[in-house]
Scaffold this motif. Structure first.
Motif, mmCIF file in Angstrom:
data_model
loop_
_atom_site.group_PDB
_atom_site.id
_atom_site.type_symbol
_atom_site.label_atom_id
_atom_site.label_comp_id
_atom_site.label_asym_id
_atom_site.label_seq_id
_atom_site.Cartn_x
_atom_site.Cartn_y
_atom_site.Cartn_z
ATOM 1 N N LYS A 88 5.057 25.506 38.683
ATOM 2 C CA LYS A 88 4.399 24.351 38.077
ATOM 3 C C LYS A 88 4.642 23.085 38.892
ATOM 4 O O LYS A 88 3.814 22.177 38.909
ATOM 5 C CB LYS A 88 4.908 24.167 36.650
ATOM 6 C CG LYS A 88 4.096 23.200 35.815
ATOM 7 C CD LYS A 88 4.559 23.204 34.371
ATOM 8 C CE LYS A 88 3.728 22.267 33.505
ATOM 9 N NZ LYS A 88 4.176 22.268 32.092
ATOM 10 N N GLU A 89 5.798 23.022 39.573
ATOM 11 C CA GLU A 89 6.114 21.859 40.414
ATOM 12 C C GLU A 89 5.535 22.005 41.819
ATOM 13 O O GLU A 89 5.759 21.155 42.672
ATOM 14 C CB GLU A 89 7.636 21.676 40.519
ATOM 15 C CG GLU A 89 8.272 21.092 39.276
ATOM 16 C CD GLU A 89 8.652 22.144 38.258
ATOM 17 O OE1 GLU A 89 8.191 23.297 38.404
ATOM 18 O OE2 GLU A 89 9.392 21.820 37.321
ATOM 19 N N HIS A 90 4.824 23.108 42.061
ATOM 20 C CA HIS A 90 4.225 23.387 43.370
ATOM 21 C C HIS A 90 5.281 23.439 44.475
ATOM 22 O O HIS A 90 5.064 22.979 45.592
ATOM 23 C CB HIS A 90 3.148 22.338 43.715
ATOM 24 C CG HIS A 90 2.090 22.196 42.665
ATOM 25 N ND1 HIS A 90 1.145 23.184 42.413
ATOM 26 C CD2 HIS A 90 1.839 21.202 41.777
ATOM 27 C CE1 HIS A 90 0.358 22.793 41.435
ATOM 28 N NE2 HIS A 90 0.763 21.603 41.020
ATOM 29 N N ILE A 91 6.436 24.004 44.128
ATOM 30 C CA ILE A 91 7.530 24.162 45.085
ATOM 31 C C ILE A 91 7.625 25.630 45.473
ATOM 32 O O ILE A 91 7.647 26.510 44.610
ATOM 33 C CB ILE A 91 8.863 23.688 44.480
ATOM 34 C CG1 ILE A 91 8.819 22.175 44.240
ATOM 35 C CG2 ILE A 91 10.030 24.045 45.390
ATOM 36 C CD1 ILE A 91 10.044 21.632 43.546
ATOM 37 N N VAL A 92 7.681 25.885 46.751
ATOM 38 C CA VAL A 92 7.772 27.255 47.257
ATOM 39 C C VAL A 92 8.911 27.308 48.268
ATOM 40 O O VAL A 92 8.997 26.474 49.171
ATOM 41 C CB VAL A 92 6.457 27.704 47.938
ATOM 42 C CG1 VAL A 92 6.616 29.101 48.531
ATOM 43 C CG2 VAL A 92 5.305 27.678 46.945
ATOM 44 N N ILE A 93 9.805 28.287 48.114
ATOM 45 C CA ILE A 93 10.851 28.467 49.112
ATOM 46 C C ILE A 93 10.587 29.745 49.894
ATOM 47 O O ILE A 93 9.938 30.680 49.405
ATOM 48 C CB ILE A 93 12.258 28.504 48.493
ATOM 49 C CG1 ILE A 93 12.516 29.851 47.776
ATOM 50 C CG2 ILE A 93 12.477 27.357 47.559
ATOM 51 C CD1 ILE A 93 13.963 30.113 47.524
ATOM 52 N N GLN A 94 11.078 29.782 51.093
ATOM 53 C CA GLN A 94 10.930 30.957 51.957
ATOM 54 C C GLN A 94 12.272 31.526 52.385
ATOM 55 O O GLN A 94 12.376 32.705 52.689
ATOM 56 C CB GLN A 94 10.099 30.600 53.187
ATOM 57 C CG GLN A 94 8.666 30.181 52.858
ATOM 58 C CD GLN A 94 7.883 29.800 54.092
ATOM 59 O OE1 GLN A 94 8.416 29.211 55.021
ATOM 60 N NE2 GLN A 94 6.598 30.137 54.103
ATOM 61 N N SER A 95 13.307 30.688 52.428
ATOM 62 C CA SER A 95 14.609 31.129 52.921
ATOM 63 C C SER A 95 15.702 30.729 51.947
ATOM 64 O O SER A 95 15.798 29.561 51.553
ATOM 65 C CB SER A 95 14.890 30.504 54.296
ATOM 66 O OG SER A 95 16.235 30.720 54.675
ATOM 67 N N LEU A 96 16.548 31.693 51.570
ATOM 68 C CA LEU A 96 17.681 31.396 50.702
ATOM 69 C C LEU A 96 18.805 30.719 51.474
ATOM 70 O O LEU A 96 19.739 30.189 50.874
ATOM 71 C CB LEU A 96 18.209 32.685 50.054
ATOM 72 C CG LEU A 96 17.261 33.382 49.085
ATOM 73 C CD1 LEU A 96 17.891 34.651 48.548
ATOM 74 C CD2 LEU A 96 16.858 32.466 47.944
ATOM 75 N N GLU A 97 18.758 30.744 52.789
ATOM 76 C CA GLU A 97 19.748 30.060 53.615
ATOM 77 C C GLU A 97 19.402 28.587 53.800
ATOM 78 O O GLU A 97 20.204 27.702 53.533
ATOM 79 C CB GLU A 97 19.833 30.712 54.999
ATOM 80 C CG GLU A 97 20.537 32.039 55.035
ATOM 81 C CD GLU A 97 20.507 32.612 56.441
ATOM 82 O OE1 GLU A 97 21.431 32.297 57.207
ATOM 83 O OE2 GLU A 97 19.570 33.351 56.768
ATOM 84 N N LYS A 98 18.185 28.328 54.266
ATOM 85 C CA LYS A 98 17.849 27.020 54.809
ATOM 86 C C LYS A 98 17.161 26.079 53.826
ATOM 87 O O LYS A 98 16.991 24.906 54.128
ATOM 88 C CB LYS A 98 16.959 27.189 56.043
ATOM 89 C CG LYS A 98 17.592 28.023 57.135
ATOM 90 C CD LYS A 98 16.616 28.272 58.279
ATOM 91 C CE LYS A 98 17.221 29.175 59.328
ATOM 92 N NZ LYS A 98 16.266 29.468 60.421
ATOM 93 N N ASP A 99 16.776 26.578 52.657
ATOM 94 C CA ASP A 99 15.968 25.754 51.750
ATOM 95 C C ASP A 99 16.765 25.110 50.613
ATOM 96 O O ASP A 99 16.184 24.434 49.768
ATOM 97 C CB ASP A 99 14.830 26.590 51.155
ATOM 98 C CG ASP A 99 13.768 26.945 52.187
ATOM 99 O OD1 ASP A 99 13.833 26.374 53.296
ATOM 100 O OD2 ASP A 99 12.905 27.789 51.903
ATOM 101 N N LEU A 100 18.082 25.342 50.556
ATOM 102 C CA LEU A 100 18.859 24.841 49.423
ATOM 103 C C LEU A 100 19.809 23.709 49.781
ATOM 104 O O LEU A 100 20.352 23.058 48.895
ATOM 105 C CB LEU A 100 19.683 25.986 48.793
ATOM 106 C CG LEU A 100 18.927 27.237 48.345
ATOM 107 C CD1 LEU A 100 19.894 28.215 47.693
ATOM 108 C CD2 LEU A 100 17.800 26.901 47.390
#
Length: 346
Positions: A88-100
């Motif tokens: 709903k926030e239009h947020i998409v992550i691709q990497s559990l390492e680099k996106d947090l």
């Protein structure tokens, strides 16, 4: 800090899980250890540098475990879970390492899961601001999770900021267990972990096994899929639960002058489900959002899809449910959806 060949040494010591027991200089480093340091460099990019390894112990996932199929499955499940929660926030992550590391994703995920608003800046640009934001988020998460002290030590501001994949996984798994315990994770997943201890004299490393998902207890299995467990019971017990759910449904629809007698058929077009979700959530759903009198399969499918999206946005959609299941009057799917609402709002 630049780690030179002159000070790079390693040692495996001490435990049943140890791989060997030897010392070596960088020049004599075997292929396995070379891969470990190559992986350390890979995991460090873009937000770690070698100075983070100086002092204390740091944990890295061994290259062999990174290639494990069940480890890949765990990452896929967690990424899909996060993206579904933040859709709903239009947020998409691709990497559990680099996106947090900057706290943006963790902030939105925690607010979505817990409903607790945090007084933090939306986008933190500097290192100090990002670490300050992470501190506030992790304090709130730890308080909400209410875990033993040794559990919360598996992650820290510095570990998350430095893109430590193992710390990120421990944190996300703990959040999933707390806020969405029915999320199915690969059970009993143990990883080979490199524990690095770096000082001015060199590097000491130990290889251990660390389990990150744990096993599934009987209670966990029931919680994961309670309707599947219910349908294994005697017919009279199944009917008792159905009647309890039906009573719950009608109690919450009576304000609209509606009544459900057959859960399978009356929820198949999506209208009753949408109205029930609105009543339970305490909000009005605009009539332009769905078809109030669907006359075709496609209109029914659109209605049910919309209803399941509402459930998904609130973190209430059971795993594996497709709109067509409800439209085709699949009893198990319908019960799972209604039970999710019953368990949340009863």
């Amino acid at each position: 800090m630049v780690i030179t060949k002159a000070i790079l040494h390693y040692q495996y010591w001490g435990k049943e899980e140890k791989i060997g027991n030897q010392w070596a200089t960088m020049e004599g480093m075997d292929q396995e250890i070379s891969e470990i340091f190559a992986q350390a460099s890979l995991q460090a990019s873009p937000c770690e540098d070698y100075s983070n390894f100086l002092g204390g112990k740091n944990k890295l996932i061994h290259p062999q475990s990174l290639k494990d199929a069940r480890f890949e499955q765990l990452k896929e499940v967690l990424i899909s879970w996060i993206n579904d929660k933040l859709k709903k926030e239009h947020i998409v992550i691709q990497s559990l390492e680099k996106d947090l590391y900057d706290g943006l994703i963790l902030h939105h995920l925690f607010v979505k899961l817990s409903g607790v608003e945090l007084k933090v800046e939306e986008i933190a640009l500097t290192e100090s601001a990002q670490k300050r934001k992470l501190t506030i988020i992790l304090e709130a998460v730890n308080e909400k999770l209410n875990l033993p002290a040794d559990e919360s030590l598996k992650w820290s501001v510095n570990a998350i900021y430095s893109c430590n994949l193992l710390a990120n996984l421990h944190l996300l798994i703990a959040m999933a267990r707390c806020f969405q315990p029915e999320l199915v994770l690969p059970p009993n997943l143990c990883l080979k972990i490199i524990v690095l201890e770096v000082n001015k004299n060199g590097i000491k490393s130990e290889t251990i096994l660390e389990c990150i998902t744990g096993g599934s207890t009987e209670a966990d299995e029931t919680l994961k899929d309670p309707i599947e467990e219910l349908l294994k019971l005697a017919p009279e017990k199944v009917n008792t639960v159905k009647q309890a759910i039906l009573h719950f449904v009608n109690k919450n629809l009576e304000g609209l002058g509606l009544r459900v007698n057959d859960m399978n058929t009356q929820f198949a077009d999506g209208v009753m489900l949408i109205l029930l979700i609105g009543q339970l959530g305490g909000y009005f759903i605009n009539l332009n959002e769905y078809c109030l009198t669907p006359s075709s399969n496609s209109e029914m499918l659109l209605n049910v899809t919309f209803a399941l999206d509402l459930l998904s946005n609130d973190g209430l959609l059971p795993a594996g449910i497709e709109p067509q299941d409800i439209v085709s009057q699949d009893e198990t799917a319908t019960l799972k959806v209604l039970y999710s609402l019953f368990r949340t709002y009863k």
